[in-house]
Motif scaffolding. Sequence first.
Motif, PDB file in Angstrom:
ATOM      1  N   MET A   1       0.844  -1.173   0.000  1.00 54.21           N
ATOM      2  CA  MET A   1       0.000   0.000   0.000  1.00 54.21           C
ATOM      3  C   MET A   1       0.892   1.241   0.000  1.00 54.21           C
ATOM      4  SD  MET A   1      -3.003   0.953   2.665  1.00 54.21           S
ATOM      5  CE  MET A   1      -2.416   2.268   3.688  1.00 54.21           C
ATOM      6  N   MET A   2       0.489   2.233  -0.719  1.00 50.00           N
ATOM      7  CA  MET A   2       1.244   3.477  -0.777  1.00 50.00           C
ATOM      8  C   MET A   2       1.127   4.199   0.562  1.00 50.00           C
ATOM      9  SD  MET A   2       0.654   6.653  -3.349  1.00 50.00           S
ATOM     10  CE  MET A   2       1.562   6.173  -4.779  1.00 50.00           C
ATOM     11  N   ASN A   3       2.225   4.790   1.016  1.00 56.84           N
ATOM     12  CA  ASN A   3       2.206   5.537   2.269  1.00 56.84           C
ATOM     13  C   ASN A   3       1.255   6.722   2.164  1.00 56.84           C
ATOM     14  OD1 ASN A   3       4.033   3.798   3.353  1.00 56.84           O
ATOM     15  ND2 ASN A   3       5.778   5.147   3.110  1.00 56.84           N
ATOM     16  N   THR A   4       0.543   6.981   3.264  1.00 54.97           N
ATOM     17  CA  THR A   4      -0.424   8.062   3.318  1.00 54.97           C
ATOM     18  C   THR A   4      -0.140   8.921   4.537  1.00 54.97           C
ATOM     19  OG1 THR A   4      -2.084   6.659   2.292  1.00 54.97           O
ATOM     20  CG2 THR A   4      -2.879   8.583   3.463  1.00 54.97           C
ATOM     21  N   ILE A   5      -0.149  10.223   4.377  1.00 52.89           N
ATOM     22  CA  ILE A   5       0.070  11.127   5.505  1.00 52.89           C
ATOM     23  C   ILE A   5      -1.281  11.458   6.117  1.00 52.89           C
ATOM     24  CG2 ILE A   5       0.873  13.413   6.208  1.00 52.89           C
ATOM     25  CD1 ILE A   5       2.907  13.248   3.911  1.00 52.89           C
ATOM     26  N   ILE A   6      -1.357  11.338   7.450  1.00 59.77           N
ATOM     27  CA  ILE A   6      -2.583  11.664   8.161  1.00 59.77           C
ATOM     28  C   ILE A   6      -2.236  12.687   9.237  1.00 59.77           C
ATOM     29  CG2 ILE A   6      -2.365   9.729   9.775  1.00 59.77           C
ATOM     30  CD1 ILE A   6      -5.440   9.483   9.613  1.00 59.77           C
ATOM     31  N   LYS A   7      -3.024  13.738   9.325  1.00 56.94           N
ATOM     32  CA  LYS A   7      -2.784  14.783  10.319  1.00 56.94           C
ATOM     33  C   LYS A   7      -3.657  14.500  11.536  1.00 56.94           C
ATOM     34  CE  LYS A   7      -1.346  18.316   7.108  1.00 56.94           C
ATOM     35  NZ  LYS A   7       0.049  18.134   7.171  1.00 56.94           N
ATOM     36  N   THR A   8      -3.041  14.540  12.715  1.00 52.90           N
ATOM     37  CA  THR A   8      -3.750  14.256  13.961  1.00 52.90           C
ATOM     38  C   THR A   8      -3.633  15.458  14.882  1.00 52.90           C
ATOM     39  OG1 THR A   8      -1.867  13.390  15.202  1.00 52.90           O
ATOM     40  CG2 THR A   8      -2.998  11.853  13.722  1.00 52.90           C
ATOM     41  N   ASN A   9      -4.261  15.349  16.044  1.00 52.53           N
ATOM     42  CA  ASN A   9      -4.156  16.437  17.018  1.00 52.53           C
ATOM     43  C   ASN A   9      -2.749  16.545  17.604  1.00 52.53           C
ATOM     44  OD1 ASN A   9      -4.685  13.926  18.462  1.00 52.53           O
ATOM     45  ND2 ASN A   9      -4.949  15.178  20.278  1.00 52.53           N
ATOM     46  N   ILE A  10      -1.925  15.512  17.467  1.00 51.11           N
ATOM     47  CA  ILE A  10      -0.558  15.592  17.999  1.00 51.11           C
ATOM     48  C   ILE A  10       0.475  15.811  16.902  1.00 51.11           C
ATOM     49  CG2 ILE A  10      -1.095  14.252  20.056  1.00 51.11           C
ATOM     50  CD1 ILE A  10       0.348  11.862  18.733  1.00 51.11           C
ATOM     51  N   GLY A  11       0.068  15.800  15.651  1.00 55.09           N
ATOM     52  CA  GLY A  11       0.993  16.033  14.546  1.00 55.09           C
ATOM     53  C   GLY A  11       0.763  15.056  13.413  1.00 55.09           C
ATOM     54  N   ALA A  12       1.550  15.191  12.363  1.00 56.41           N
ATOM     55  CA  ALA A  12       1.385  14.370  11.162  1.00 56.41           C
ATOM     56  C   ALA A  12       2.135  13.042  11.296  1.00 56.41           C
ATOM     57  CB  ALA A  12       1.879  15.116   9.934  1.00 56.41           C
ATOM     58  N   MET A  13       1.524  11.988  10.748  1.00 59.10           N
ATOM     59  CA  MET A  13       2.129  10.662  10.707  1.00 59.10           C
ATOM     60  C   MET A  13       1.995  10.120   9.296  1.00 59.10           C
ATOM     61  SD  MET A  13       0.715   8.720  14.058  1.00 59.10           S
ATOM     62  CE  MET A  13      -0.561   9.708  14.797  1.00 59.10           C
ATOM     63  N   THR A  14       2.968   9.336   8.876  1.00 56.66           N
ATOM     64  CA  THR A  14       2.882   8.659   7.586  1.00 56.66           C
ATOM     65  C   THR A  14       2.548   7.202   7.862  1.00 56.66           C
ATOM     66  OG1 THR A  14       4.551  10.137   6.687  1.00 56.66           O
ATOM     67  CG2 THR A  14       4.082   8.141   5.432  1.00 56.66           C
ATOM     68  N   LEU A  15       1.445   6.747   7.294  1.00 55.90           N
ATOM     69  CA  LEU A  15       0.973   5.379   7.532  1.00 55.90           C
ATOM     70  C   LEU A  15       1.352   4.479   6.372  1.00 55.90           C
ATOM     71  CD1 LEU A  15      -2.626   6.101   8.867  1.00 55.90           C
ATOM     72  CD2 LEU A  15      -0.500   5.910  10.159  1.00 55.90           C
ATOM     73  N   GLY A  16       1.735   3.251   6.707  1.00 59.65           N
ATOM     74  CA  GLY A  16       2.077   2.259   5.696  1.00 59.65           C
ATOM     75  C   GLY A  16       1.040   1.156   5.671  1.00 59.65           C
ATOM     76  N   ASP A  17       1.493  -0.074   5.542  1.00 58.35           N
ATOM     77  CA  ASP A  17       0.608  -1.235   5.446  1.00 58.35           C
ATOM     78  C   ASP A  17      -0.127  -1.451   6.770  1.00 58.35           C
ATOM     79  OD1 ASP A  17      -0.618  -3.266   4.113  1.00 58.35           O
ATOM     80  OD2 ASP A  17       1.067  -4.652   4.235  1.00 58.35           O
ATOM     81  N   PHE A  18      -1.110  -2.338   6.782  1.00 60.81           N
ATOM     82  CA  PHE A  18      -1.883  -2.546   7.992  1.00 60.81           C
ATOM     83  C   PHE A  18      -2.301  -4.002   8.148  1.00 60.81           C
ATOM     84  CE2 PHE A  18      -5.002  -1.924   4.734  1.00 60.81           C
ATOM     85  CZ  PHE A  18      -6.091  -2.693   5.105  1.00 60.81           C
ATOM     86  N   GLU A  19      -2.678  -4.330   9.375  1.00 60.18           N
ATOM     87  CA  GLU A  19      -3.231  -5.633   9.721  1.00 60.18           C
ATOM     88  C   GLU A  19      -4.646  -5.403  10.233  1.00 60.18           C
ATOM     89  OE1 GLU A  19      -1.675  -8.629   9.362  1.00 60.18           O
ATOM     90  OE2 GLU A  19      -0.035  -7.521   8.441  1.00 60.18           O
ATOM     91  N   VAL A  20      -5.517  -6.393  10.028  1.00 64.59           N
ATOM     92  CA  VAL A  20      -6.896  -6.327  10.491  1.00 64.59           C
ATOM     93  C   VAL A  20      -7.102  -7.396  11.541  1.00 64.59           C
ATOM     94  CG1 VAL A  20      -9.324  -6.533   9.811  1.00 64.59           C
ATOM     95  CG2 VAL A  20      -7.680  -5.500   8.244  1.00 64.59           C
ATOM     96  N   ASP A  21      -7.791  -7.045  12.637  1.00 62.49           N
ATOM     97  CA  ASP A  21      -8.093  -8.003  13.697  1.00 62.49           C
ATOM     98  C   ASP A  21      -9.584  -7.930  13.988  1.00 62.49           C
ATOM     99  OD1 ASP A  21      -8.156  -9.716  15.846  1.00 62.49           O
ATOM    100  OD2 ASP A  21      -7.179  -8.327  17.223  1.00 62.49           O
ATOM    101  N   MET A  22     -10.261  -9.056  13.784  1.00 64.25           N
ATOM    102  CA  MET A  22     -11.691  -9.140  14.104  1.00 64.25           C
ATOM    103  C   MET A  22     -11.935 -10.271  15.083  1.00 64.25           C
ATOM    104  SD  MET A  22     -13.609  -8.329  10.505  1.00 64.25           S
ATOM    105  CE  MET A  22     -15.204  -8.207  11.286  1.00 64.25           C
ATOM    106  N   SER A  23     -10.934 -10.582  15.931  1.00 62.74           N
ATOM    107  CA  SER A  23     -11.077 -11.682  16.870  1.00 62.74           C
ATOM    108  C   SER A  23     -11.975 -11.275  18.032  1.00 62.74           C
ATOM    109  CB  SER A  23      -9.705 -12.115  17.384  1.00 62.74           C
ATOM    110  OG  SER A  23      -9.077 -11.037  18.021  1.00 62.74           O
ATOM    111  N   GLY A  24     -12.487 -12.273  18.715  1.00 61.81           N
ATOM    112  CA  GLY A  24     -13.354 -12.009  19.860  1.00 61.81           C
ATOM    113  C   GLY A  24     -14.809 -12.229  19.517  1.00 61.81           C
ATOM    114  N   ASP A  25     -15.632 -12.135  20.546  1.00 60.68           N
ATOM    115  CA  ASP A  25     -17.060 -12.398  20.392  1.00 60.68           C
ATOM    116  C   ASP A  25     -17.855 -11.171  19.968  1.00 60.68           C
ATOM    117  OD1 ASP A  25     -16.629 -15.013  21.163  1.00 60.68           O
ATOM    118  OD2 ASP A  25     -16.988 -14.571  23.287  1.00 60.68           O
TER     119      ASP A  25
END
Length: 136
Positions: A1-25
Amino acid sequence: MMNTIIKTNIGAMTLGDFEVDMSGDNLDLSLFFDVTAVNATVEYIILDKLARLQLHNVLEFPDEAEEWYDAELVITGKCLHISVDESGKLKTVLLVDYEDSHNPRLWGTAQIEVNLSSHERELRQFIIYSVLKKFC
């Protein structure tokens, strides 16, 4: 996945790949986006949090105090944890994994609250786009 910059209340971060978790009840969805870069403000907040955690560990575990106190902490990973509960409410937390540079058995994860409520619409679109791009 292409890196994406996201602006937050604490500053900017560049996000890369991700994992998904849907475990639990429950129907909660958790996404863990790798944080590949942060700006100076976020870096300062992370280092401050780690210094406070190190001091807390020194006070809580006096037998290992000298090890923690003299050692330099190494950041081993950063990710933005985005959870979506059954009602659709988003919660975001920056997770920072760290360890002692001389003793890898001394380690932990710092949690830093990140408020993205002002960017909720864009964040939802980003999540949908990321999931579709990864799985379709």
